[in-house]
Write a protein that holds these residues in place. Structure first.
Motif, PDB file in Angstrom:
ATOM      1  N   SER A  79      -5.148   3.001  -1.190  1.00  0.00           N
ATOM      2  CA  SER A  79      -4.491   2.155  -2.060  1.00  0.00           C
ATOM      3  C   SER A  79      -4.819   0.613  -1.877  1.00  0.00           C
ATOM      4  O   SER A  79      -4.701  -0.136  -2.986  1.00  0.00           O
ATOM      5  CB  SER A  79      -3.055   2.266  -1.599  1.00  0.00           C
ATOM      6  OG  SER A  79      -2.094   1.560  -2.350  1.00  0.00           O
ATOM      7  N   ASP A  80      -5.394   0.355  -0.864  1.00  0.00           N
ATOM      8  CA  ASP A  80      -5.925  -1.320  -0.703  1.00  0.00           C
ATOM      9  C   ASP A  80      -7.064  -1.222   0.025  1.00  0.00           C
ATOM     10  O   ASP A  80      -8.192  -1.749  -0.168  1.00  0.00           O
ATOM     11  CB  ASP A  80      -4.695  -2.092  -0.200  1.00  0.00           C
ATOM     12  CG  ASP A  80      -4.976  -3.380  -0.075  1.00  0.00           C
ATOM     13  OD1 ASP A  80      -6.159  -3.718  -0.155  1.00  0.00           O
ATOM     14  OD2 ASP A  80      -4.243  -4.347   0.380  1.00  0.00           O
TER      15      ASP A  80
ATOM     16  N   SER B  47      -2.667   1.390  -6.835  1.00  0.00           N
ATOM     17  CA  SER B  47      -3.356   0.145  -6.343  1.00  0.00           C
ATOM     18  C   SER B  47      -2.412  -0.886  -6.186  1.00  0.00           C
ATOM     19  O   SER B  47      -1.239  -0.752  -6.483  1.00  0.00           O
ATOM     20  CB  SER B  47      -4.447  -0.195  -7.423  1.00  0.00           C
ATOM     21  OG  SER B  47      -4.617  -1.802  -7.026  1.00  0.00           O
TER      22      SER B  47
ATOM     23  N   VAL C  49      -1.352   8.022  -5.826  1.00  0.00           N
ATOM     24  CA  VAL C  49      -1.912   6.978  -5.337  1.00  0.00           C
ATOM     25  C   VAL C  49      -1.902   6.032  -6.060  1.00  0.00           C
ATOM     26  O   VAL C  49      -2.140   6.132  -7.436  1.00  0.00           O
ATOM     27  CB  VAL C  49      -3.406   7.132  -4.709  1.00  0.00           C
ATOM     28  CG1 VAL C  49      -3.704   5.973  -3.598  1.00  0.00           C
ATOM     29  CG2 VAL C  49      -3.480   8.555  -3.847  1.00  0.00           C
TER      30      VAL C  49
ATOM     31  N   GLU D  11       0.960  -1.246  -0.125  1.00  0.00           N
ATOM     32  CA  GLU D  11      -0.091  -0.108  -0.063  1.00  0.00           C
ATOM     33  C   GLU D  11       0.710   1.410  -0.025  1.00  0.00           C
ATOM     34  O   GLU D  11       2.017   1.139   0.752  1.00  0.00           O
ATOM     35  CB  GLU D  11      -0.829  -0.265   1.311  1.00  0.00           C
ATOM     36  CG  GLU D  11      -1.739  -1.252   1.396  1.00  0.00           C
ATOM     37  CD  GLU D  11      -2.133  -1.553   2.963  1.00  0.00           C
ATOM     38  OE1 GLU D  11      -3.243  -1.389   3.106  1.00  0.00           O
ATOM     39  OE2 GLU D  11      -1.372  -2.200   3.340  1.00  0.00           O
ATOM     40  N   TYR D  12       0.591   2.331  -0.718  1.00  0.00           N
ATOM     41  CA  TYR D  12       1.530   3.272  -1.114  1.00  0.00           C
ATOM     42  C   TYR D  12       0.859   4.543  -1.611  1.00  0.00           C
ATOM     43  O   TYR D  12       0.005   4.740  -2.328  1.00  0.00           O
ATOM     44  CB  TYR D  12       2.601   2.897  -1.868  1.00  0.00           C
ATOM     45  CG  TYR D  12       2.251   2.445  -3.091  1.00  0.00           C
ATOM     46  CD1 TYR D  12       1.432   1.320  -3.292  1.00  0.00           C
ATOM     47  CD2 TYR D  12       2.229   3.324  -4.280  1.00  0.00           C
ATOM     48  CE1 TYR D  12       1.278   0.951  -4.472  1.00  0.00           C
ATOM     49  CE2 TYR D  12       1.816   2.738  -5.525  1.00  0.00           C
ATOM     50  CZ  TYR D  12       1.173   1.417  -5.592  1.00  0.00           C
ATOM     51  OH  TYR D  12       0.885   0.958  -6.781  1.00  0.00           O
ATOM     52  N   ILE D  13       1.360   5.925  -1.091  1.00  0.00           N
ATOM     53  CA  ILE D  13       1.161   6.992  -1.576  1.00  0.00           C
ATOM     54  C   ILE D  13       2.451   7.872  -1.553  1.00  0.00           C
ATOM     55  O   ILE D  13       3.380   7.339  -0.755  1.00  0.00           O
ATOM     56  CB  ILE D  13       0.223   7.947  -1.249  1.00  0.00           C
ATOM     57  CG1 ILE D  13       0.415   8.131   0.374  1.00  0.00           C
ATOM     58  CG2 ILE D  13      -1.274   7.173  -1.054  1.00  0.00           C
ATOM     59  CD1 ILE D  13      -0.343   9.030   0.935  1.00  0.00           C
TER      60      ILE D  13
ATOM     61  N   ARG E 199      -7.953   0.092  -8.972  1.00  0.00           N
ATOM     62  CA  ARG E 199      -7.812   1.122  -9.772  1.00  0.00           C
ATOM     63  C   ARG E 199      -9.283   1.687 -10.566  1.00  0.00           C
ATOM     64  O   ARG E 199      -8.968   2.945 -10.722  1.00  0.00           O
ATOM     65  CB  ARG E 199      -7.010   0.735 -11.004  1.00  0.00           C
ATOM     66  CG  ARG E 199      -6.408   1.681 -12.101  1.00  0.00           C
ATOM     67  CD  ARG E 199      -5.865   2.796 -11.737  1.00  0.00           C
ATOM     68  NE  ARG E 199      -5.601   3.632 -12.629  1.00  0.00           N
ATOM     69  CZ  ARG E 199      -6.449   4.651 -12.964  1.00  0.00           C
ATOM     70  NH1 ARG E 199      -7.402   4.449 -12.513  1.00  0.00           N
ATOM     71  NH2 ARG E 199      -6.116   5.363 -14.076  1.00  0.00           N
TER      72      ARG E 199
ATOM     73  N   THR F 125       6.605  -1.640  -0.241  1.00  0.00           N
ATOM     74  CA  THR F 125       6.344  -0.412   0.093  1.00  0.00           C
ATOM     75  C   THR F 125       6.358   0.177   1.271  1.00  0.00           C
ATOM     76  O   THR F 125       6.299   1.259   1.604  1.00  0.00           O
ATOM     77  CB  THR F 125       4.790  -0.182  -0.588  1.00  0.00           C
ATOM     78  OG1 THR F 125       3.923  -0.781   0.340  1.00  0.00           O
ATOM     79  CG2 THR F 125       4.410  -0.727  -1.952  1.00  0.00           C
TER      80      THR F 125
ATOM     81  N   LEU G 145     -10.352   4.314  -7.894  1.00  0.00           N
ATOM     82  CA  LEU G 145      -9.437   5.224  -7.425  1.00  0.00           C
ATOM     83  C   LEU G 145     -10.018   6.711  -7.623  1.00  0.00           C
ATOM     84  O   LEU G 145      -9.819   7.443  -6.646  1.00  0.00           O
ATOM     85  CB  LEU G 145      -7.911   4.943  -7.595  1.00  0.00           C
ATOM     86  CG  LEU G 145      -7.071   4.103  -6.657  1.00  0.00           C
ATOM     87  CD1 LEU G 145      -5.641   4.080  -7.374  1.00  0.00           C
ATOM     88  CD2 LEU G 145      -6.821   4.575  -5.584  1.00  0.00           C
TER      89      LEU G 145
END
Lengths: 343, 343
Positions: B150-151, B87, B85, B63-65, B294, B115, B297
């Motif tokens: 993200s998740d 997926s 952001v 998970e990530y930004i 995605r 991540t 999002l």
């Protein structure tokens, strides 16, 4: 009206007789009694016949068309003399579940029985029976097709609808029994772009083609699924109908479907375990169960009377009711796709 | 740019460390590299942490930004400096499966990893990343909510969509982890009439209520399903989200759903076997898998920036990246719903 009738009884696996029995009469005010026009044997009757599910001595059959000869005091939608088709699932057609499209799981529902006989009692007659416009057709092919609508066509149709068959879709059908062949017919009638049948029996493959299959695949299991992927740019079919009900057929159906696609399953499930992980990563939609035939009956009757569809062709053997035992044997040995019994 | 960075490694069940590792760079022309803004620990990270699935020594997190710091020569949709952001599923977002709504099963896809670190490489950057309009928000709550998208939010959202939550529907959510709670939020945001959560932990039940649950049921299994039926006139919920991934949760989800209803399952499946016969006679729709985040999002980012939803509340513990081991422990012991790691 006669006091006794002839009807089929299954005593034990492989042991079918035709016997004298009392003619049924209305019990509940929501009942109707029909004089059965023609009867038939279902693939699901073979499960107890083969001893693959527990057998109690019981009258057989759940598909039916006929003429109303008696109605209960609460029955409003059919009258004596009407020629009707009914679903193998009983339904009031008014409860919230019926109204949402699932008369097969009506809160007042149940399953029809005892239709391989000269007369049969239909509970929940108002919500279960549909009157054939114009009365009893003369054409025996049309009669056979109307009988098919009662279960086998309605079930194949539900399989195709549950699989979201339709324009632009490639639809694969697992199972070349009468339900699978009906699903092929349904997929085509619903406007699907490409219909793929699985069969390794020339008579069934021929009927699949006649019903609209564009391709017939002989391979099964993983090899069969691989063939479907070959035909669909590596992706799998948009829609797959599972019309058998065992482990191999379900695994094959899921493996033949693309991610985001739809698997409709209508084979009565026997000893199937669906692996959660495989289903999760397949990312298909899965929907099935006893077919809500009542939902489709008016449309199916209309298509049959207009001769747009001819599902009665699944009956490849006609026998008098008295020879029901031979009918079971012929279906068990796969000498007949489906057997019609002349009552 | 730094040559080394700090990142989380799982060595064996229960054994998490933070170590020096090389900063990643573009390998394929479709890659981007991000400077990670904040990271977090997923419920699914607990499966290997608990030794419930095979463990190889590996970097953790999906998970990530963050901010784009490097792009490959083919990347067109994001540029250096963009705040994005992404997926947890990688996708080109152009293939037929992506275009049909399933980027989680992109033909050129895969899963994101590594991540929980200061930098991360994102393959298929054009189809996986979404630029946050207006650049990096200042508000730490908004940042946390974007990370959730993200998740965990995207997965709960997919569960609710797969269960066809919406106006007029009663939606039950099995699982009071971060995904289940996000599904409660999603069901409410999608306009569902009644949302039922299952929980026996007061902190989680409180967040479920804050996210929109109208009722919280403490009972589990068959008793839990019976409670849902009590609340729905004996019929069961229209929509059920299964957000755990084990046998009990799946059986409970199917049993809580009415015939013709929809079960969306998003808990990563572990040792689940779904009985074909029970599924057949339940007559529910079943759909799930890795969430096609995605797809959702842009809408989720928009709702978060407008502060219509605040999914970042699932992060009940914030720790520096260096204390990742404590974060895993807190989630494993259910002291935290979800842990945010400050990078």
């Amino acid at each position: 009206m006669d006091e006794t009738m002839r009807g089929v009884i299954l005593h034990a696996p492989g042991d079918v007789t035709v016997e004298d029995r009392p003619v049924p009469h209305v019990i509940d005010p929501t009942d109707a009694v029909l004089k059965v026009e023609i009867a038939c044997i279902c693939g699901s009757d073979l499960w107890p016949y083969r001893g693959l599910q527990p057998v109690e001595e019981s009258p057989m059959g759940h598909e039916y068309i006929g003429t109303v000869v008696e109605i209960g005091s609460d029955v409003k939608n059919v009258k004596v003399g009407d020629f009707v088709v009914g679903s193998f699932c009983l339904s009031d057609n008014t409860c919230e579940i019926c109204q949402s499209g699932y008369p097969s799981r009506c809160v007042n529902g149940g399953f029809m029985g005892d239709t391989q006989a000269q007369y049969t009692r239909v509970p929940q007659a108002d919500g279960t029976l549909v009157v054939v416009p114009g009365g009893k057709p003369d054409d025996p092919e049309v009669l056979a097709s109307l009988l098919a609508a009662s279960d086998v066509l309605g079930t194949g149709w539900f399989g195709a609808v549950a699989a979201e068959a339709g324009p632009g879709k490639t639809v694969a059908v697992v199972g070349d029994g009468a339900v699978g062949l009906s699903a092929v017919l349904a997929a085509k009638a619903l406007g699907s772009e490409q219909v793929i049948a699985f069969s390794r029996h020339e008579d069934r493959a021929a009927l699949a083609r006649e019903f609209g299959a564009d391709v017939v695949i002989a391979e099964r299991g993983e090899e069969g699924a691989a063939k479907v992927k070959e035909l669909t740019g590596g992706l799998g079919a948009h829609s797959v109908v599972e019309a058998v009900g065992n482990q191999v057929s379900m695994d094959q159906a899921i493996a033949s479907c693309r991610p985001g696609g739809h698997v409709g399953f209508v084979g009565v499930s026997h000893d199937q375990q669906i692996d959660g992980g495989s289903l999760f990563f397949s990312e298909v939609h899965l929907h099935g169960g006893p077919a809500p035939v009542r939902r489709f009956l008016p449309d199916l009757i209309d298509r049959i009377l207009k001769k747009e569809i001819n599902p009665g062709k699944v009956f490849t053997l006609r026998l008098p009711l008295e020879q029901a035992a031979e009918g079971y044997k012929a279906m068990d040995e796969r000498r007949a796709i489906k057997v019609l019994l002349e009552v």
